[in-house]
Design a protein around this motif. Structure first.
Motif, PDB file in Angstrom:
ATOM      1  N   SER A 320       0.851  -1.191   0.000  1.00 49.72           N
ATOM      2  CA  SER A 320       0.000   0.000   0.000  1.00 49.72           C
ATOM      3  C   SER A 320       0.884   1.239   0.000  1.00 49.72           C
ATOM      4  O   SER A 320       2.036   1.215   0.451  1.00 49.72           O
ATOM      5  N   LEU A 321       0.322   2.331  -0.488  1.00 45.36           N
ATOM      6  CA  LEU A 321       1.054   3.598  -0.562  1.00 45.36           C
ATOM      7  C   LEU A 321       0.225   4.666   0.140  1.00 45.36           C
ATOM      8  O   LEU A 321      -0.974   4.824  -0.148  1.00 45.36           O
ATOM      9  N   ALA A 322       0.848   5.390   1.069  1.00 44.22           N
ATOM     10  CA  ALA A 322       0.115   6.413   1.816  1.00 44.22           C
ATOM     11  C   ALA A 322       0.972   7.665   1.925  1.00 44.22           C
ATOM     12  O   ALA A 322       2.186   7.593   2.129  1.00 44.22           O
ATOM     13  N   VAL A 323       0.310   8.823   1.781  1.00 47.05           N
ATOM     14  CA  VAL A 323       0.975  10.121   1.933  1.00 47.05           C
ATOM     15  C   VAL A 323       0.296  10.839   3.084  1.00 47.05           C
ATOM     16  O   VAL A 323      -0.940  10.940   3.133  1.00 47.05           O
ATOM     17  N   SER A 324       1.082  11.339   4.033  1.00 48.54           N
ATOM     18  CA  SER A 324       0.493  11.980   5.213  1.00 48.54           C
ATOM     19  C   SER A 324       1.302  13.212   5.590  1.00 48.54           C
ATOM     20  O   SER A 324       2.442  13.402   5.152  1.00 48.54           O
ATOM     21  N   GLU A 325       0.674  14.046   6.440  1.00 42.69           N
ATOM     22  CA  GLU A 325       1.353  15.233   6.948  1.00 42.69           C
ATOM     23  C   GLU A 325       2.425  14.817   7.951  1.00 42.69           C
ATOM     24  O   GLU A 325       2.200  13.939   8.794  1.00 42.69           O
ATOM     25  N   GLY A 326       3.580  15.482   7.864  1.00 41.01           N
ATOM     26  CA  GLY A 326       4.640  15.176   8.808  1.00 41.01           C
ATOM     27  C   GLY A 326       4.693  16.123   9.986  1.00 41.01           C
ATOM     28  O   GLY A 326       5.308  15.851  10.993  1.00 41.01           O
ATOM     29  N   ASN A 327       4.022  17.277   9.858  1.00 36.77           N
ATOM     30  CA  ASN A 327       3.971  18.283  10.930  1.00 36.77           C
ATOM     31  C   ASN A 327       5.347  18.578  11.547  1.00 36.77           C
ATOM     32  O   ASN A 327       5.559  18.316  12.731  1.00 36.77           O
ATOM     33  N   PRO A 328       6.260  19.191  10.891  1.00 41.88           N
ATOM     34  CA  PRO A 328       6.072  19.722   9.534  1.00 41.88           C
ATOM     35  C   PRO A 328       6.497  18.702   8.487  1.00 41.88           C
ATOM     36  O   PRO A 328       7.118  17.688   8.810  1.00 41.88           O
ATOM     37  N   GLY A 329       6.210  19.043   7.246  1.00 37.49           N
ATOM     38  CA  GLY A 329       6.680  18.231   6.135  1.00 37.49           C
ATOM     39  C   GLY A 329       5.708  17.171   5.682  1.00 37.49           C
ATOM     40  O   GLY A 329       4.508  17.219   5.969  1.00 37.49           O
ATOM     41  N   THR A 330       6.253  16.191   5.010  1.00 33.60           N
ATOM     42  CA  THR A 330       5.447  15.144   4.380  1.00 33.60           C
ATOM     43  C   THR A 330       6.081  13.784   4.646  1.00 33.60           C
ATOM     44  O   THR A 330       7.318  13.664   4.695  1.00 33.60           O
ATOM     45  N   VAL A 331       5.224  12.791   4.847  1.00 31.36           N
ATOM     46  CA  VAL A 331       5.696  11.419   5.021  1.00 31.36           C
ATOM     47  C   VAL A 331       5.020  10.551   3.956  1.00 31.36           C
ATOM     48  O   VAL A 331       3.795  10.536   3.849  1.00 31.36           O
ATOM     49  N   VAL A 332       5.828   9.855   3.182  1.00 36.36           N
ATOM     50  CA  VAL A 332       5.306   8.900   2.203  1.00 36.36           C
ATOM     51  C   VAL A 332       5.699   7.492   2.687  1.00 36.36           C
ATOM     52  O   VAL A 332       6.882   7.228   2.926  1.00 36.36           O
ATOM     53  N   THR A 333       4.700   6.649   2.850  1.00 40.06           N
ATOM     54  CA  THR A 333       4.955   5.309   3.394  1.00 40.06           C
ATOM     55  C   THR A 333       4.466   4.250   2.411  1.00 40.06           C
ATOM     56  O   THR A 333       3.327   4.301   1.937  1.00 40.06           O
ATOM     57  N   VAL A 334       5.353   3.325   2.123  1.00 45.54           N
ATOM     58  CA  VAL A 334       5.002   2.140   1.335  1.00 45.54           C
ATOM     59  C   VAL A 334       5.061   0.966   2.299  1.00 45.54           C
ATOM     60  O   VAL A 334       6.084   0.745   2.952  1.00 45.54           O
ATOM     61  N   ARG A 335       3.947   0.253   2.400  1.00 48.77           N
ATOM     62  CA  ARG A 335       3.870  -0.758   3.450  1.00 48.77           C
ATOM     63  C   ARG A 335       3.272  -2.052   2.884  1.00 48.77           C
ATOM     64  O   ARG A 335       2.316  -2.013   2.096  1.00 48.77           O
ATOM     65  N   GLN A 336       3.829  -3.162   3.323  1.00 42.85           N
ATOM     66  CA  GLN A 336       3.226  -4.455   3.027  1.00 42.85           C
ATOM     67  C   GLN A 336       2.981  -5.164   4.357  1.00 42.85           C
ATOM     68  O   GLN A 336       3.910  -5.428   5.117  1.00 42.85           O
ATOM     69  N   ASP A 337       1.716  -5.429   4.631  1.00 40.06           N
ATOM     70  CA  ASP A 337       1.360  -6.152   5.859  1.00 40.06           C
ATOM     71  C   ASP A 337       0.181  -7.066   5.535  1.00 40.06           C
ATOM     72  O   ASP A 337      -0.246  -7.194   4.380  1.00 40.06           O
ATOM     73  N   GLY A 338      -0.349  -7.671   6.572  1.00 36.60           N
ATOM     74  CA  GLY A 338      -1.452  -8.602   6.359  1.00 36.60           C
ATOM     75  C   GLY A 338      -2.640  -7.943   5.686  1.00 36.60           C
ATOM     76  O   GLY A 338      -3.262  -8.512   4.788  1.00 36.60           O
ATOM     77  N   ALA A 339      -2.924  -6.701   6.084  1.00 39.18           N
ATOM     78  CA  ALA A 339      -4.075  -6.002   5.506  1.00 39.18           C
ATOM     79  C   ALA A 339      -3.869  -5.733   4.019  1.00 39.18           C
ATOM     80  O   ALA A 339      -4.766  -5.949   3.196  1.00 39.18           O
ATOM     81  N   SER A 340      -2.669  -5.270   3.656  1.00 42.30           N
ATOM     82  CA  SER A 340      -2.430  -4.966   2.243  1.00 42.30           C
ATOM     83  C   SER A 340      -2.418  -6.228   1.405  1.00 42.30           C
ATOM     84  O   SER A 340      -2.889  -6.236   0.267  1.00 42.30           O
ATOM     85  N   ARG A 341      -1.900  -7.342   1.980  1.00 43.87           N
ATOM     86  CA  ARG A 341      -1.907  -8.591   1.217  1.00 43.87           C
ATOM     87  C   ARG A 341      -3.325  -9.086   0.988  1.00 43.87           C
ATOM     88  O   ARG A 341      -3.668  -9.540  -0.094  1.00 43.87           O
ATOM     89  N   ARG A 342      -4.175  -8.954   2.042  1.00 44.80           N
ATOM     90  CA  ARG A 342      -5.575  -9.374   1.876  1.00 44.80           C
ATOM     91  C   ARG A 342      -6.271  -8.490   0.862  1.00 44.80           C
ATOM     92  O   ARG A 342      -7.043  -8.946   0.029  1.00 44.80           O
ATOM     93  N   HIS A 343      -5.947  -7.176   0.923  1.00 41.51           N
ATOM     94  CA  HIS A 343      -6.588  -6.250  -0.001  1.00 41.51           C
ATOM     95  C   HIS A 343      -6.235  -6.591  -1.443  1.00 41.51           C
ATOM     96  O   HIS A 343      -7.084  -6.586  -2.328  1.00 41.51           O
ATOM     97  N   ARG A 344      -4.953  -6.895  -1.662  1.00 39.88           N
ATOM     98  CA  ARG A 344      -4.511  -7.199  -3.026  1.00 39.88           C
ATOM     99  C   ARG A 344      -5.112  -8.509  -3.527  1.00 39.88           C
ATOM    100  O   ARG A 344      -5.254  -8.705  -4.728  1.00 39.88           O
ATOM    101  N   SER A 345      -5.416  -9.423  -2.618  1.00 38.36           N
ATOM    102  CA  SER A 345      -5.938 -10.720  -3.049  1.00 38.36           C
ATOM    103  C   SER A 345      -7.452 -10.740  -3.139  1.00 38.36           C
ATOM    104  O   SER A 345      -8.033 -11.708  -3.618  1.00 38.36           O
ATOM    105  N   ASP A 346      -8.118  -9.634  -2.677  1.00 36.46           N
ATOM    106  CA  ASP A 346      -9.578  -9.592  -2.761  1.00 36.46           C
ATOM    107  C   ASP A 346     -10.022  -9.587  -4.214  1.00 36.46           C
ATOM    108  O   ASP A 346      -9.426  -8.891  -5.048  1.00 36.46           O
ATOM    109  N   PRO A 347     -11.087 -10.333  -4.545  1.00 39.38           N
ATOM    110  CA  PRO A 347     -11.566 -10.306  -5.933  1.00 39.38           C
ATOM    111  C   PRO A 347     -12.161  -8.941  -6.273  1.00 39.38           C
ATOM    112  O   PRO A 347     -12.723  -8.255  -5.423  1.00 39.38           O
ATOM    113  N   ALA A 348     -11.986  -8.535  -7.508  1.00 39.03           N
ATOM    114  CA  ALA A 348     -12.533  -7.250  -7.947  1.00 39.03           C
ATOM    115  C   ALA A 348     -14.054  -7.308  -7.941  1.00 39.03           C
ATOM    116  O   ALA A 348     -14.645  -8.345  -8.260  1.00 39.03           O
ATOM    117  N   PRO A 349     -14.729  -6.201  -7.541  1.00 38.57           N
ATOM    118  CA  PRO A 349     -16.194  -6.206  -7.546  1.00 38.57           C
ATOM    119  C   PRO A 349     -16.745  -6.357  -8.953  1.00 38.57           C
ATOM    120  O   PRO A 349     -16.164  -5.863  -9.917  1.00 38.57           O
TER     121      PRO A 349
END
Length: 350
Positions: A320-349
């Protein structure tokens, strides 16, 4: 030399076991006179079975078994002062290929010390040794070939990077120059992972060294004043496969370039931090800065090539890719965890 009539005292069952063995065996008296030989021995060494009994070991064939060192070891084995374990000999026969043999011998007794026997087991390892040498040669040739490929790839990447930099100096358009510089940084990112791979074991890339070298390269080419902008790297002990490291390296390259270009306008001071950590199959990569943050509303930037590259690489990594406020600045996070793996494997609607 013994004077006993060989074979006269041997049990028929003992002789039958030796003769029928699938392994080349010789059953000898203490003075190395042959009592029996297995069929496999006769077949392996082209010995006529009918002429074996009562013959001395050294008289077999055309004398090729007359090996002084083997005879001495068998004599020591018969006396009980030694034992032959995996003794290797070369059997040289006229007009035939030399064979490499492994010999094991045991002293046999039935309580009567005057009737000591020797059981000799012979294994032909010629083909096994040849296969091992061939394997070693192939491994050595493969290593040399890989070194040559690594060397040529490194040279090719350096040439491409040099051509991009020369082109960037010649063009008049600032936009074109920027694109060429970005392309140069991407090539250098690949060059950095290629360098790591050339020294890594089992194709794994140790990320701390890789990211550190990568960011040092980016900083050296893009940060004119190190006292104004700093770039730090924090990575745990993670090591990943080569293809994953290439994707992660390109993501870091794009995000660091983006932060250097946009987070600190008007020569303001700041910091950029690259952080990677993993826990089992879960991992997270973040690039943060303490700059001006993301513009919003009408000032919000349109997604460019770099953003598209990061999104595509994240999808390829099933992260997953997320962009958030860094207060100050910006944080961009690329993450792979159980939630992102389940999300990627979910069938398309539907």
């Amino acid at each position: 030399m013994t004077t006993e009539p060989t074979g006269a005292f041997e049990a028929a069952s003992t002789i039958a076991i030796v003769v029928s063995s699938h392994e080349p065996l010789l059953f000898l008296t203490a003075d190395q006179t042959i009592i029996a030989a297995s069929t496999s021995f006769c077949r392996s060494f082209a010995i006529e079975p009918a002429n074996l009994a009562g013959k001395r070991l050294g008289d077999l064939g055309q004398g090729e078994w007359a090996l002084p060192k083997l005879a001495s070891l068998l004599k020591a084995t018969a006396s009980g002062s030694a034992q032959i374990d995996a003794y290797e000999i070369d059997l040289n026969r006229p007009d035939q290929e030399s064979r490499r043999l492994v010999v094991n011998a045991r002293r046999l007794e039935d309580g009567d010390t005057t009737r000591t026997r020797l059981l000799l087991a012979i294994t032909d390892v010629t083909d096994i040794r040849a296969a091992a040498r061939l394997k070693d040669d192939l491994v050595r040739e493969k290593a040399i070939l890989m070194q040559e490929i690594q060397h040529r790839v490194a040279n090719s990447l350096q040439i491409i990077a040099s051509v991009l930099m020369q082109s960037a100096r010649r063009v008049q358009s600032e936009e074109a120059r920027g694109h060429l510089h970005n392309a140069h940084h991407r090539v250098m990112s690949i060059a950095a992972v290629q360098k790591q791979l050339s020294t890594s074991q089992a194709g794994k890339v140790e990320l701390r060294t890789y990211f550190t070298q990568l960011c040092e390269s980016l900083g050296a080419s893009m940060i004119a004043d190190p006292d104004r902008l700093s770039l730090s790297v924090t990575v745990d002990e993670s090591a990943v496969d080569a293809d994953v490291s290439i994707s992660l390296g390109l993501i870091v390259t794009e995000l660091v370039i983006n932060a250097l270009k946009h987070a600190f306008p008007e020569q303001s001071a700041g910091q950029i931090a690259v952080d990677y950590r993993s826990d089992g199959k879960d991992w997270s990569l973040s690039v943060s800065d303490n700059g001006i943050g993301l513009p919003t509303g009408a000032d919000a930037p349109k997604a460019g090539l770099g953003t598209g590259i990061v999104e595509a690489l994240a999808r390829n990594l099933k992260a997953s890719l997320a962009v958030s406020e860094g207060n100050p600045g910006t944080v961009v996070t690329v993450r792979q965890d159980g939630a992102s793996r389940r999300h990627r494997s979910d069938p398309a609607p539907a």
